[in-house]
Scaffold this active site. Structure first.
Site, PDB file in Angstrom:
ATOM      1  CG  LEU A  52      50.933 113.285  76.641  1.00  0.00           C
ATOM      2  CD1 LEU A  52      51.322 114.584  75.950  1.00  0.00           C
ATOM      3  CD2 LEU A  52      51.456 113.246  78.069  1.00  0.00           C
ATOM      4  CB  ALA A  53      44.934 109.735  78.418  1.00  0.00           C
ATOM      5  NE  ARG A  88      39.164 120.178  68.320  1.00  0.00           N
ATOM      6  CZ  ARG A  88      40.305 120.033  67.649  1.00  0.00           C
ATOM      7  NH1 ARG A  88      40.341 120.255  66.343  1.00  0.00           N
ATOM      8  NH2 ARG A  88      41.409 119.667  68.274  1.00  0.00           N
ATOM      9  CB  THR A 136      51.602 118.721  75.493  1.00  0.00           C
ATOM     10  OG1 THR A 136      52.284 119.898  75.003  1.00  0.00           O
ATOM     11  CG2 THR A 136      50.333 118.504  74.678  1.00  0.00           C
ATOM     12  CB  ALA A 185       7.744  78.109  63.860  1.00  0.00           C
TER      13      ALA A 185
END
Length: 434
Positions: free
Chosen positions: A11-12, A18, A85, A356
């Site tokens: 279930l997505a 929040r 759901t 370098a």
């Protein structure tokens, strides 16, 4: 394991308000991959029939998951007419006899943590936690090894509040239960949503067998906030690093190291404190020194750092990369680059020494160009190689040289220096003292 025994529904569809984010909750990353990726990956170890229910940002969620998986069924929830759901299950058509329903915000599950749902025989299997402090959770009444009912805390009496067993939110149903009870769900409640938990009460009235399965809270933690996201990532990081240390990787102060899920180690490897290794990276017989970053690259038989940055699409073999060296989209084999250099869009062959302050000037503001450096080349400090440029084998570049030629031929010396001008006693004249 027979993957034909169980179907999995994830279930997505939710927004995840929040999380305080415009991004769908299930797409927030943990250890380099979206939460939903980790759940699908675990599911694929035990099932060949996986459905993902989507709604919020459905196109983006589906597209991102299809970057990783090609055999997942995506089901769009009619959230306007069938929220909740239970509503999410309305259009799901599982093909196997047992149906495991997972939540898209539980990225810490793995195949082992789901095994109990496969091994337990019942019409409905309901996951539960035993908590010392169950405050805030719905209580699960269990008698004679079966679930009797679920009661929300606000509806519980004094005896029910003493129950320490709470609903973990994951269920396994027989396919017959899904087919019979999902069409019977209604939204006659304060939230006007269709609840999957109502299947439990309906099945109990029909005397079906509902068994509890005690699960480890670590694996079934939900992510509902950025704090939860961080807490879950800490747990997953510990799992990743523990796995590789058990495979023989040495990690110094592992709590300071970040390693993504897609990183692979081979052979004898050491990772010092404060390192970050991300993307599809292979580390084989390598010592990565403190404070270094390696991204989406292959590194073999080499040492990196401290404080080096290997950016994406680099291939490094038999090479020494020292402190404050940045490599980007370059191939280095048998090279020494000890310090303070930028090597971008470069191909550098064995025996070459990078002094370098060397810079491959690969970008003209519009396009990127390549620098090709042959074998046994000595590049002096503070040199700039303006791409596109090819430096053939056995070349010396004098310190302070800016190479603008398209090619430096084999065996040559390249040098560009202005004559030094000396102004006698200038210091004393400038500061007005002798």
């Amino acid at each position: 394991m027979d993957k034909n025994n169980i179907s999995i529904v994830i279930l997505a569809a939710g927004q995840g308000s929040r999380m305080k984010s415009n991004k769908a909750k299930v797409l927030h990353n943990i250890c380099g991959k979206p939460m939903l990726y980790h759940i699908i990956k675990a599911s694929k170890e035990i099932s060949n029939d996986i459905s993902v229910v989507i709604a919020h940002q459905k196109e983006k969620v589906q597209q991102e998951m299809e970057n990783f998986f090609t055999d997942i069924h995506f089901v769009v929830q009619d959230a306007d007419n069938f929220p909740g759901t239970g509503g999410a299950m309305k259009n799901v058509k599982p093909k196997n006899e047992k149906v495991l329903v997972l939540n898209g915000d539980m990225p810490l599950i793995n195949a082992d943590s789901l095994q109990g749902f496969i091994d337990t025989d019942a019409d409905i299997i309901m996951s539960v936690f035993d908590l010392q402090n169950p405050d805030g959770y719905g209580r699960v009444k269990i008698e004679s090894g079966e679930v009797q009912y679920i009661v929300e805390q606000k509806d519980a009496d004094a005896d029910e509040l003493k129950i320490s067993t709470v609903n973990a939110g994951i269920y396994a149903f027989s396919k017959d239960v899904i087919d019979k009870y999902i069409p019977l769900l209604n939204n006659d409640n304060a939230q006007e949503e269709y609840y999957l938990t109502d299947v439990i009460s309906m099945a109990k009235k029909d005397s079906l067998v509902i068994k509890p399965l005690i699960v480890d809270e670590e694996y079934f933690k939900g992510v509902n906030s950025k704090k939860d996201l961080s807490d879950s990532e800490i747990i997953m990081q510990d799992r990743i690093k523990t796995h590789w240390m058990m495979q023989g990787v040495i990690m110094q102060l592992p709590s300071t190291i970040y390693i993504e899920e897609s990183v692979t180690f081979e052979g004898e490897c050491i990772v010092e404190n404060g390192c970050r290794i991300t993307g599809d990276t292979l580390i084989s017989n390598v010592h990565i020194k403190s404070g270094s970053v390696v991204e989406d690259s292959v590194v073999k038989n080499s040492d990196i750092g401290p404080l080096a940055h290997i950016r994406p699409a680099s291939y490094i073999e038999d090479t020494h990369i020292g402190n404050f060296v940045e490599v980007k989209k370059s191939s280095l084999k048998g090279v020494k680059a000890g310090h303070l250099s930028y090597l971008g869009d470069a191909q550098i062959d064995e025996g070459t020494n990078i002094g370098a302050g060397t810079i491959t000037c690969n970008y003209d503001g519009i396009n990127k160009y390549k620098t090709i450096i042959g074998k046994n080349v000595f590049i002096g400090s503070d040199s700039q190689l303006v791409a596109p440029v090819t430096i053939e084998d056995d070349v010396m570049i004098a310190a302070g040289t800016t190479v603008t030629n398209d090619k430096i031929e084999k065996g040559a010396l390249a040098i560009s220096r202005n004559k030094v001008k000396i102004v006698k006693d200038f210091y004393y004249k400038f500061f007005g003292k002798k």
